[in-house]
Design a protein around this motif. Structure first.
Motif, PDB file in Angstrom:
ATOM      1  N   ILE A  59       0.832  -1.201   0.000  1.00  0.00           N
ATOM      2  CA  ILE A  59       0.000   0.000   0.000  1.00  0.00           C
ATOM      3  C   ILE A  59       0.869   1.253   0.000  1.00  0.00           C
ATOM      4  CG2 ILE A  59      -1.879   1.187   1.182  1.00  0.00           C
ATOM      5  CD1 ILE A  59      -2.565  -1.681   0.312  1.00  0.00           C
ATOM      6  N   LEU A  60       0.528   2.185  -0.859  1.00  0.00           N
ATOM      7  CA  LEU A  60       1.194   3.480  -0.889  1.00  0.00           C
ATOM      8  C   LEU A  60       0.661   4.323   0.268  1.00  0.00           C
ATOM      9  CD1 LEU A  60       3.174   5.028  -2.830  1.00  0.00           C
ATOM     10  CD2 LEU A  60       1.144   6.021  -3.862  1.00  0.00           C
ATOM     11  N   THR A  61       1.550   4.836   1.102  1.00  0.00           N
ATOM     12  CA  THR A  61       1.110   5.604   2.266  1.00  0.00           C
ATOM     13  C   THR A  61       1.102   7.099   1.964  1.00  0.00           C
ATOM     14  OG1 THR A  61       3.312   5.961   3.210  1.00  0.00           O
ATOM     15  CG2 THR A  61       2.221   3.866   3.720  1.00  0.00           C
ATOM     16  N   LYS A  62       0.631   7.877   2.932  1.00  0.00           N
ATOM     17  CA  LYS A  62       0.549   9.331   2.760  1.00  0.00           C
ATOM     18  C   LYS A  62       1.921   9.982   2.726  1.00  0.00           C
ATOM     19  CE  LYS A  62      -0.085   9.937   7.747  1.00  0.00           C
ATOM     20  NZ  LYS A  62      -1.012  10.391   8.816  1.00  0.00           N
ATOM     21  N   HIS A  63       2.956   9.209   3.077  1.00  0.00           N
ATOM     22  CA  HIS A  63       4.302   9.776   3.099  1.00  0.00           C
ATOM     23  C   HIS A  63       4.927   9.851   1.704  1.00  0.00           C
ATOM     24  CE1 HIS A  63       4.260   9.474   7.444  1.00  0.00           C
ATOM     25  NE2 HIS A  63       3.894   8.211   7.337  1.00  0.00           N
ATOM     26  N   ASN A  64       4.259   9.257   0.731  1.00  0.00           N
ATOM     27  CA  ASN A  64       4.863   9.129  -0.590  1.00  0.00           C
ATOM     28  C   ASN A  64       4.374  10.209  -1.549  1.00  0.00           C
ATOM     29  OD1 ASN A  64       5.924   8.028  -3.081  1.00  0.00           O
ATOM     30  ND2 ASN A  64       6.176   6.143  -1.948  1.00  0.00           N
ATOM     31  N   SER A  65       5.231  10.597  -2.485  1.00  0.00           N
ATOM     32  CA  SER A  65       4.848  11.565  -3.522  1.00  0.00           C
ATOM     33  C   SER A  65       5.551  11.219  -4.825  1.00  0.00           C
ATOM     34  CB  SER A  65       5.206  12.988  -3.090  1.00  0.00           C
ATOM     35  OG  SER A  65       6.609  13.079  -2.834  1.00  0.00           O
ATOM     36  N   ILE A  66       5.395   9.954  -5.270  1.00  0.00           N
ATOM     37  CA  ILE A  66       6.063   9.488  -6.487  1.00  0.00           C
ATOM     38  C   ILE A  66       5.383  10.096  -7.710  1.00  0.00           C
ATOM     39  CG2 ILE A  66       6.635   7.460  -7.880  1.00  0.00           C
ATOM     40  CD1 ILE A  66       6.548   5.832  -5.302  1.00  0.00           C
ATOM     41  N   PRO A  67       6.130  10.816  -8.552  1.00  0.00           N
ATOM     42  CA  PRO A  67       5.519  11.331  -9.781  1.00  0.00           C
ATOM     43  C   PRO A  67       5.359  10.205 -10.799  1.00  0.00           C
ATOM     44  CG  PRO A  67       7.851  11.850  -9.763  1.00  0.00           C
ATOM     45  CD  PRO A  67       7.554  11.186  -8.433  1.00  0.00           C
ATOM     46  N   HIS A  68       4.345  10.308 -11.653  1.00  0.00           N
ATOM     47  CA  HIS A  68       4.188   9.287 -12.684  1.00  0.00           C
ATOM     48  C   HIS A  68       3.477   9.888 -13.895  1.00  0.00           C
ATOM     49  CE1 HIS A  68       0.270   9.099 -10.634  1.00  0.00           C
ATOM     50  NE2 HIS A  68      -0.208   8.720 -11.791  1.00  0.00           N
ATOM     51  N   GLU A  69       3.750   9.290 -15.046  1.00  0.00           N
ATOM     52  CA  GLU A  69       3.060   9.709 -16.253  1.00  0.00           C
ATOM     53  C   GLU A  69       1.770   8.925 -16.395  1.00  0.00           C
ATOM     54  OE1 GLU A  69       4.923  10.474 -19.962  1.00  0.00           O
ATOM     55  OE2 GLU A  69       6.920  10.463 -19.108  1.00  0.00           O
ATOM     56  N   ASP A  70       0.859   9.420 -17.201  1.00  0.00           N
ATOM     57  CA  ASP A  70      -0.424   8.769 -17.424  1.00  0.00           C
ATOM     58  C   ASP A  70      -0.288   7.792 -18.587  1.00  0.00           C
ATOM     59  OD1 ASP A  70      -3.043   8.089 -17.272  1.00  0.00           O
ATOM     60  OD2 ASP A  70      -3.808   9.890 -18.242  1.00  0.00           O
ATOM     61  N   TYR A  71       0.226   6.599 -18.297  1.00  0.00           N
ATOM     62  CA  TYR A  71       0.412   5.583 -19.328  1.00  0.00           C
ATOM     63  C   TYR A  71      -0.883   4.829 -19.595  1.00  0.00           C
ATOM     64  CZ  TYR A  71       5.379   6.172 -18.163  1.00  0.00           C
ATOM     65  OH  TYR A  71       6.624   6.694 -17.924  1.00  0.00           O
ATOM     66  N   ILE A  72      -0.940   4.171 -20.751  1.00  0.00           N
ATOM     67  CA  ILE A  72      -2.001   3.231 -21.045  1.00  0.00           C
ATOM     68  C   ILE A  72      -1.380   1.835 -21.077  1.00  0.00           C
ATOM     69  CG2 ILE A  72      -1.746   3.418 -23.562  1.00  0.00           C
ATOM     70  CD1 ILE A  72      -4.784   3.040 -23.771  1.00  0.00           C
ATOM     71  N   SER A  73      -2.083   0.854 -20.533  1.00  0.00           N
ATOM     72  CA  SER A  73      -1.570  -0.515 -20.526  1.00  0.00           C
ATOM     73  C   SER A  73      -1.882  -1.196 -21.851  1.00  0.00           C
ATOM     74  CB  SER A  73      -2.204  -1.321 -19.386  1.00  0.00           C
ATOM     75  OG  SER A  73      -3.583  -1.550 -19.657  1.00  0.00           O
ATOM     76  N   LEU A  74      -1.230  -2.324 -22.096  1.00  0.00           N
ATOM     77  CA  LEU A  74      -1.476  -3.076 -23.320  1.00  0.00           C
ATOM     78  C   LEU A  74      -2.912  -3.592 -23.353  1.00  0.00           C
ATOM     79  CD1 LEU A  74      -0.525  -4.253 -25.960  1.00  0.00           C
ATOM     80  CD2 LEU A  74       0.581  -6.115 -24.711  1.00  0.00           C
ATOM     81  N   ALA A  75      -3.425  -4.046 -22.206  1.00  0.00           N
ATOM     82  CA  ALA A  75      -4.806  -4.533 -22.151  1.00  0.00           C
ATOM     83  C   ALA A  75      -5.786  -3.421 -22.526  1.00  0.00           C
ATOM     84  CB  ALA A  75      -5.120  -5.071 -20.756  1.00  0.00           C
ATOM     85  N   GLU A  76      -5.559  -2.225 -21.998  1.00  0.00           N
ATOM     86  CA  GLU A  76      -6.442  -1.092 -22.309  1.00  0.00           C
ATOM     87  C   GLU A  76      -6.326  -0.704 -23.774  1.00  0.00           C
ATOM     88  OE1 GLU A  76      -6.355   1.280 -18.035  1.00  0.00           O
ATOM     89  OE2 GLU A  76      -4.662   1.470 -19.404  1.00  0.00           O
TER      90      GLU A  76
END
Length: 343
Positions: A59-76
């Motif tokens: 589980i990602l906790t409130k202490h985290n602030s990992i940036p990420h791009e809005d990727y699409i998966s192969l299934a999607e």
């Protein structure tokens, strides 16, 4: 008088003979989490056990602030019809396929995703991002040793990944190691040696029955957790590996394919009474997985691939280009697979 006594009895029932009424409340998710020493970004949710398979949600906790791009998966992308996968035009190769992303988002391909068709079945060799509106050659491994024919050069994706140990060989090994692991997996399921594709083992009745019976219950339990970004996967009480993503949307997009991979792998192992796996063993595995040494193996556009090794753990990571992760600093982290070297 009878009416008066009835009211007194009814009032006593409501008040518990003078005690205040209390309503039991379910513990919050935060109360149910297990902290991980020295890793404030993550915690463990409640274990999910199904047969000889146990999953520990990360589980990602409130202490985290990992940036990420809005990727699409192969299934999607397949569902929306915005991806085409084919043999290399005019120069078919065992270890490369052409992937065209016609969608508006970058397409994230994960090592081990099964691509069926063409001249022979393949799996994605390394985590790869295909930019929106572009096409590029993607590294793959053959998982069908004998065939090199086909009426079409196109490939399909069935929302499935190769069994966990085959995926690991794709991430950190080479073509021969992938073939060897496919053969080992099929042999464990008593698949005929004439059927040399990982598809033969994956579509084995025992494997498909296991997926049919266990996939939905696991999905339902995982869906009940919030901010899930990965899972620790164990069979018969032995930790096999950790799958970790940079965000919940990335994990959820690949969740079903991963679960099928875990169930396919667990089906090939003799079920026995598991040893008791202490939760501290699980948190320690995660802590060690985040504190190993990385060596860059490939840069492709916006992302980098890294081989990973720690105390008793090996694997591969994908990050935004030139952004190695170090310990608990997860800036630029996209995806990682970390396997116990005991297996």
């Amino acid at each position: 008088m009878k009416q008066f006594l009835s009211l007194l009895v009814f009032g006593a029932i409501l008040t518990g003979c003078g005690s205040p009424i209390t309503t039991a409340t379910a513990p919050s998710q935060e109360d149910r989490l297990t902290a991980i020493a020295d890793v404030p970004q993550y915690a463990l949710g409640k274990p999910i056990a199904q047969g000889n398979l146990t999953l520990y949600p990360v589980i990602l906790t409130k202490h985290n602030s990992i940036p990420h791009e809005d990727y699409i998966s192969l299934a999607e992308a397949k569902k929306l019809g915005v991806v085409e996968i084919s043999e290399m035009p005019g120069q078919e190769e065992v270890n490369r396929l052409m992937v065209k992303n016609m969608g508006p988002k970058p397409l994230l391909l994960l090592a081990g995703e099964m691509l069926l068709g063409g001249k022979q079945d393949r799996i994605v060799g390394k985590d790869t991002v295909v930019p929106a509106g572009e096409e590029m050659a993607v590294p793959v491994y053959c998982v069908e040793h004998d065939r090199w024919t086909g009426s079409s050069s196109k490939f399909e994706y069935s929302d499935s990944m190769a069994p966990a140990e085959v995926r690991l060989k794709a991430s950190v090994g080479g073509q021969q190691e992938v073939w060897d692991e496919v053969a080992s997996y099929n042999a464990s399921l008593k698949v005929s040696e004439r059927q040399s594709s990982v598809r033969a083992g994956f579509q084995n009745k025992e494997v498909q029955d296991r997926i049919a019976s266990d996939l939905t219950p696991i999905q339902e339990k995982l869906e009940a957790e919030k901010q899930v970004v990965g899972v620790v996967y164990a069979v018969n009480g032995e930790i096999e590996n950790l799958e970790l993503f940079g965000s919940e949307p990335l994990f959820r997009a690949s969740q079903n394919a991963l679960l099928k991979s875990f169930l396919a792998d667990a089906s090939s192992k003799v079920e026995r009474k598991p040893k008791v796996l202490d939760i501290k063993d699980v948190t320690d595995f995660i802590r060690r997985a985040l504190d190993g040494q990385r060596s860059q193996t490939r840069i492709a556009g916006k992302i980098s691939n890294w081989n990973y090794r720690s105390d008793g753990i090996k694997g591969a990571e994908t990050t935004l280009a030139d952004s190695p992760v170090n310990g608990t600093d997860r800036s630029g982290f996209v995806h990682g697979s970390y396997a116990s070297e005991k297996h």
